[in-house]
Write an enzyme that holds these catalytic residues in place. Structure first.
Site, short mmCIF file in Angstrom:
data_model
loop_
_atom_site.label_atom_id
_atom_site.label_comp_id
_atom_site.label_asym_id
_atom_site.label_seq_id
_atom_site.Cartn_x
_atom_site.Cartn_y
_atom_site.Cartn_z
N GLU A 1 -1.17 -1.53 -4.99
CA GLU A 1 -2.37 -0.76 -5.28
C GLU A 1 -2.06 0.23 -6.40
OE1 GLU A 1 -5.44 0.69 -2.18
OE2 GLU A 1 -4.01 2.32 -2.45
N ASP B 1 0.88 -1.17 0.00
CA ASP B 1 0.00 0.00 0.00
C ASP B 1 0.92 1.22 0.00
OD1 ASP B 1 -2.29 1.64 0.21
OD2 ASP B 1 -2.07 1.71 2.39
N ASP C 1 -2.74 1.27 7.06
CA ASP C 1 -1.92 0.95 5.88
C ASP C 1 -1.46 -0.50 5.89
OD1 ASP C 1 -1.18 4.03 4.94
OD2 ASP C 1 -1.34 3.75 7.11
#
Length: 173
Positions: free
Chosen positions: A72, A7, A146
């Site tokens: 991501e 992330d 996160d």
């Protein structure tokens, strides 16, 4: 097979390495890279923080030895367009390190990851944290969010590779 979920961010970058495919992978390691904007009252440049991220990320790649990295993809919220630019800096460093390590890279949109974990593509951070906690039987939700996001990204890859892209599975011996 080890899947590393990332992330990306310039302040916090979450990571999680899972082992196994399908619905029941195990968490090998999960954490966050904290890239402080200030150290000792002194403001750090973006290039200093990116250098730190690169160094820490490459060390982690050497330690956990993933087979595949899932990250991501960039997204931009209309209220915060600069977020995509800042996230892009961190993603660039991470993608270059993945390529340099000659690892396979998979990118997922945030809504795809959220839907894979919660059934809803617009789930909030706390819902992702609680879903990760429930799925892995953790005593507490992963903190900061996160880390939960990175676990969710890796889990999405574990699930999708089995059901959507079985060609990535290792050949039988």
């Amino acid at each position: 097979m080890r899947i590393l979920g990332i992330d990306p961010g310039l302040r916090l970058t979450g990571y999680a390495c899972l082992e196994g495919l399908g619905e029941s992978p195990a968490i090998v390691e999960a954490g966050v890279f904290r890239l402080a904007r200030r150290v000792g009252g002194e403001v750090r440049s973006i290039s200093d923080r990116l250098f730190e991220l690169d160094t820490d990320f490459r060390e982690m790649l050497d330690r956990v030895k993933p087979d595949i990295v899932a990250v991501e993809s960039v997204f931009a919220h209309y209220k915060h367009p600069a977020t995509a630019i800042v996230m892009g800096h961190a993603r660039g460093v991470l993608l270059l390190a993945v390529r340099s390590a000659r690892l396979r890279l998979i990118e997922y949109k945030p809504n795809t990851v959220k839907k894979s974990l919660t059934g809803h593509g617009h789930a909030g951070k706390s819902q992702i944290q609680r879903s990760v906690q429930a799925h892995f039987g953790l005593a507490e939700p992963p903190e900061p969010p996160d880390v939960a996001d990175a676990i969710a990204i890796a889990l999405c890859a574990c699930r999708r590779m089995v059901f959507d892209d079985p060609s990535v599975l290792p050949l039988p011996k």
